[in-house]
Structures are given as C-alpha cells and as structure tokens.
Scaffold this motif. Sequence first.
Motif, PDB file in Angstrom:
ATOM      1  N   SER A   1       7.447  -4.791  -5.626  1.00 48.32           N
ATOM      2  CA  SER A   1       6.309  -3.924  -5.931  1.00 48.32           C
ATOM      3  C   SER A   1       6.110  -3.768  -7.435  1.00 48.32           C
ATOM      4  N   ALA A   2       7.233  -3.694  -8.180  1.00 52.75           N
ATOM      5  CA  ALA A   2       7.144  -3.536  -9.634  1.00 52.75           C
ATOM      6  C   ALA A   2       6.617  -4.797 -10.299  1.00 52.75           C
ATOM      7  N   GLU A   3       6.967  -5.953  -9.750  1.00 52.74           N
ATOM      8  CA  GLU A   3       6.557  -7.220 -10.347  1.00 52.74           C
ATOM      9  C   GLU A   3       5.162  -7.649  -9.937  1.00 52.74           C
ATOM     10  N   PHE A   4       4.720  -7.168  -8.751  1.00 52.50           N
ATOM     11  CA  PHE A   4       3.397  -7.569  -8.270  1.00 52.50           C
ATOM     12  C   PHE A   4       2.608  -6.336  -7.856  1.00 52.50           C
ATOM     13  N   PRO A   5       2.226  -5.491  -8.816  1.00 55.28           N
ATOM     14  CA  PRO A   5       1.473  -4.288  -8.462  1.00 55.28           C
ATOM     15  C   PRO A   5       0.094  -4.646  -7.905  1.00 55.28           C
ATOM     16  N   VAL A   6      -0.356  -3.850  -6.949  1.00 58.86           N
ATOM     17  CA  VAL A   6      -1.674  -4.095  -6.342  1.00 58.86           C
ATOM     18  C   VAL A   6      -2.741  -3.415  -7.196  1.00 58.86           C
TER      19      VAL A   6
ATOM     20  N   THR B   1       0.829  -1.196   0.000  1.00 59.39           N
ATOM     21  CA  THR B   1       0.000   0.000   0.000  1.00 59.39           C
ATOM     22  C   THR B   1       0.871   1.255   0.000  1.00 59.39           C
ATOM     23  N   GLU B   2       0.233   2.387  -0.241  1.00 60.79           N
ATOM     24  CA  GLU B   2       0.956   3.661  -0.227  1.00 60.79           C
ATOM     25  C   GLU B   2       1.554   3.929   1.153  1.00 60.79           C
ATOM     26  N   LYS B   3       0.842   3.509   2.195  1.00 60.30           N
ATOM     27  CA  LYS B   3       1.334   3.695   3.569  1.00 60.30           C
ATOM     28  C   LYS B   3       2.675   2.992   3.771  1.00 60.30           C
ATOM     29  N   PHE B   4       2.762   1.725   3.385  1.00 56.10           N
ATOM     30  CA  PHE B   4       4.005   0.982   3.581  1.00 56.10           C
ATOM     31  C   PHE B   4       5.102   1.460   2.622  1.00 56.10           C
TER      32      PHE B   4
ATOM     33  N   LYS C   1       5.631   4.519   1.761  1.00 51.87           N
ATOM     34  CA  LYS C   1       6.222   5.697   2.398  1.00 51.87           C
ATOM     35  C   LYS C   1       7.154   5.293   3.542  1.00 51.87           C
ATOM     36  N   GLU C   2       6.748   4.257   4.294  1.00 50.24           N
ATOM     37  CA  GLU C   2       7.598   3.791   5.399  1.00 50.24           C
ATOM     38  C   GLU C   2       8.905   3.219   4.867  1.00 50.24           C
ATOM     39  N   MET C   3       8.816   2.451   3.793  1.00 50.18           N
ATOM     40  CA  MET C   3      10.035   1.875   3.223  1.00 50.18           C
ATOM     41  C   MET C   3      10.927   2.963   2.624  1.00 50.18           C
ATOM     42  N   ASP C   4      10.318   3.996   2.012  1.00 54.24           N
ATOM     43  CA  ASP C   4      11.108   5.080   1.420  1.00 54.24           C
ATOM     44  C   ASP C   4      11.939   5.819   2.463  1.00 54.24           C
ATOM     45  N   LYS C   5      11.501   5.792   3.723  1.00 55.94           N
ATOM     46  CA  LYS C   5      12.253   6.474   4.785  1.00 55.94           C
ATOM     47  C   LYS C   5      13.654   5.885   4.985  1.00 55.94           C
ATOM     48  N   ILE C   6      13.843   4.667   4.499  1.00 59.80           N
ATOM     49  CA  ILE C   6      15.173   4.043   4.615  1.00 59.80           C
ATOM     50  C   ILE C   6      16.225   4.922   3.937  1.00 59.80           C
ATOM     51  N   GLU C   7      15.831   5.626   2.879  1.00 65.60           N
ATOM     52  CA  GLU C   7      16.772   6.508   2.182  1.00 65.60           C
ATOM     53  C   GLU C   7      17.183   7.702   3.040  1.00 65.60           C
ATOM     54  N   ASP C   8      16.421   7.962   4.112  1.00 65.45           N
ATOM     55  CA  ASP C   8      16.749   9.075   5.015  1.00 65.45           C
ATOM     56  C   ASP C   8      17.714   8.657   6.116  1.00 65.45           C
ATOM     57  N   CYS C   9      18.163   7.413   6.104  1.00 65.45           N
ATOM     58  CA  CYS C   9      19.086   6.928   7.139  1.00 65.45           C
ATOM     59  C   CYS C   9      20.323   7.827   7.202  1.00 65.45           C
ATOM     60  N   ILE C  10      20.666   8.254   8.421  1.00 70.06           N
ATOM     61  CA  ILE C  10      21.829   9.134   8.589  1.00 70.06           C
ATOM     62  C   ILE C  10      23.079   8.346   8.992  1.00 70.06           C
ATOM     63  N   HIS C  11      22.948   7.033   9.031  1.00 71.70           N
ATOM     64  CA  HIS C  11      24.076   6.140   9.334  1.00 71.70           C
ATOM     65  C   HIS C  11      24.739   6.494  10.672  1.00 71.70           C
TER      66      HIS C  11
END
Length: 340
Positions: free
Chosen positions: A335-340, A291-294, A296-306
């Motif tokens: 997500s690309a292979e199994f779009p909802v 879903t869009e909710k998850f 967004k949560e997964m995209d936050k990984i790119e904000d990791c400040i290490h």
Amino acid sequence: MKEVLLGRTGLRVNKDGFGALPVQRTSKADAVVLLRRALDGGINFFDTARAYTDSEEKLGDAIGGRRNDFFLASKTKAIKGEDFLKDLETSLKNLKTSHIDIYQFHNPPFCPKPGDGTGLYEAALKVREQGKIRFIGITNHRLAVAREAIDSGLYDTLQFPFNYLSDEKEQAMVRYCEEKNMGFICMKALSGGLITDVAASRAWLADFKGAVPIWGIQRESELDALFAAQRENAVLSAEQRRRIEADRAELAGNFCRACDYCQPCPAGIKISTCARMFLLLRRSPPAQFLTEKFKKEMDKIEDCIHCNHCKDNCPYGLDTPTLLEKNLADYRKFSAEFPV
C-alpha cells in the motif's frame, strides 16, 4: 455442449456445471436472470446447499418451474439423522421440487456409514426409498475422508476441490473414482479465484473425462467467459501449458484455498480474503484491494486472539495465524509503495 456420464448415477450432465454458492451474494432479480441464462445456454447441472443462505430459494424462483430440464444437487451439514430429514424438507420447499437428484453430506469430518450412531446414512436411505432423492453423495476437503468414501462403495458421487494446482495424490484420487464408477464433482476449479484463465482450467480438466466442474458464477460476465471458453479448443495450447506451470510454481504449497472452514473467526477476520491478499494483489488489478474498506479488513488481523480455531479447522494444515501476519505486513508495504 459436451455431456458426460456422472459415474454410476447414469445422469448425463453437461461437462460444465453451475456452482450456486456465489448467487447468495447477488440480488434475487440478478440471480434469476443469471440462472435462467445458464439454463438457456445449455448448462443442465446445478449445485447448491442449505448452508448457502438463500441460494436454494433463488434457484427455485429462477428455474424451479423447468425442473425437467436440469439435474439438481444440494447438501446438508446435518450431523444427526433427524436434522438431515429437516434440512431435506427445507431444501425441497426452497427449490420448488419434489426431488433432488443428488443429496450430499456437506464436508463432514468423518465418512457417514450405516450403524455409526449418527443415523445420517439411514436417513439418506429412507428418503431415497421415498423418491425424495435419487442418489447419495458426499463432499469433502480432506483426502483421507474422500478416500474412505470411495472405498466404502456407499456413495454415488464425491465432490472435492480439484484444479491444475492439485497434487499427484489428488489427481490419483480422481482416477480412482473413475475406476470405481463413482461420479466426481469438481469444486474450486479456479482455486477460489487464484486461477484466472477459465479456458486453460477447462482444457486441463478435460483429461479427467468423468470429472464435472461446478463453476462458481456470480455475474453475467463470468457466465459469458465460461461460454466463450466452451467455444475454444479443449486441447491445451503451448501458451496455456506455460501459464499452468507458472501458476504451479507461484502457488504450490502454503496458500489459502478459500474453503472457509476456518470461519467464523471470533475476531471477525475475513480469513479467506486476508490470508490470500499477497496473491490477490499480484494476480488481479490491485486497486480494488487498496481501498479504505479492505484496509479496515486487513487491520482486523491485529485483533487476532490466537485461539487457533482457524488453524485447528484448516483441512490443509495451514498455520493460518502466521499466514495472516505475513499478509498484513506485505499489504502495508504494498500500500505504501503503490498508493491509490
């Protein structure tokens, strides 16, 4: 329902305990219904903690008036004696009780002992003498601390993650508790949701006669599944053995156990979900995670400040930042292979 003796406490509890961490995520009305159903269904051991937001309050509201019908365990994350005493008073008030059967040190990075300078164990002895607690317990995710607690002889119970994914060292530790007549409370019996067969998990745990799993229950459907499993044969079937071996092959080693001791994340990443997404997508109906909710949560990984807070605080020694990056890459491909 089968009952077991919880080590030297002498408490005869139902083999299936109720882990009340998840009820903090339910409404008070739903929690009251759930907890009363559990008690009416024969569960007589409930475990909660000060750190579980309003879990204690919900327990008190739901079944506090039936205090003689069940045994109660709670926990404090205090690191000083004076804070321990404050936490206990709050717990007693929330739980609507004059005493807690087992009060536990909540995953301390060390084993509290008399004379260690913290005043923690001395505070526990004081309230035990006052009758506010009956037994002193400890919870942990670190094998070394757990072994030290067993060896010390200071604790009546140990609570530790344990399920059929546990390795030989962890299984030996549970046997050691039995030898020392120390009660063993088993958290994470379903490995944070990665194990999906409650009946198989119960049957496997039955071989550890003194171990009492506390099942984290949030919904009536989950309670129904537990009650259904109780009615099944406690001996592992051939099919269940095959499933356990398959789960061990898939899940052994480098996976997040969802203990959440890496939190809070400065970047707001929900690590226990994001670091397990590869497995959640394949072990549960995947649509709920696409879903869009998850996303967004997964995209936050790119904000990791290490900052490595997660890595430094993982009791299992995981390289969490790398694990998160791998899960994000897999999530986007899936997500690309199994779009909802």
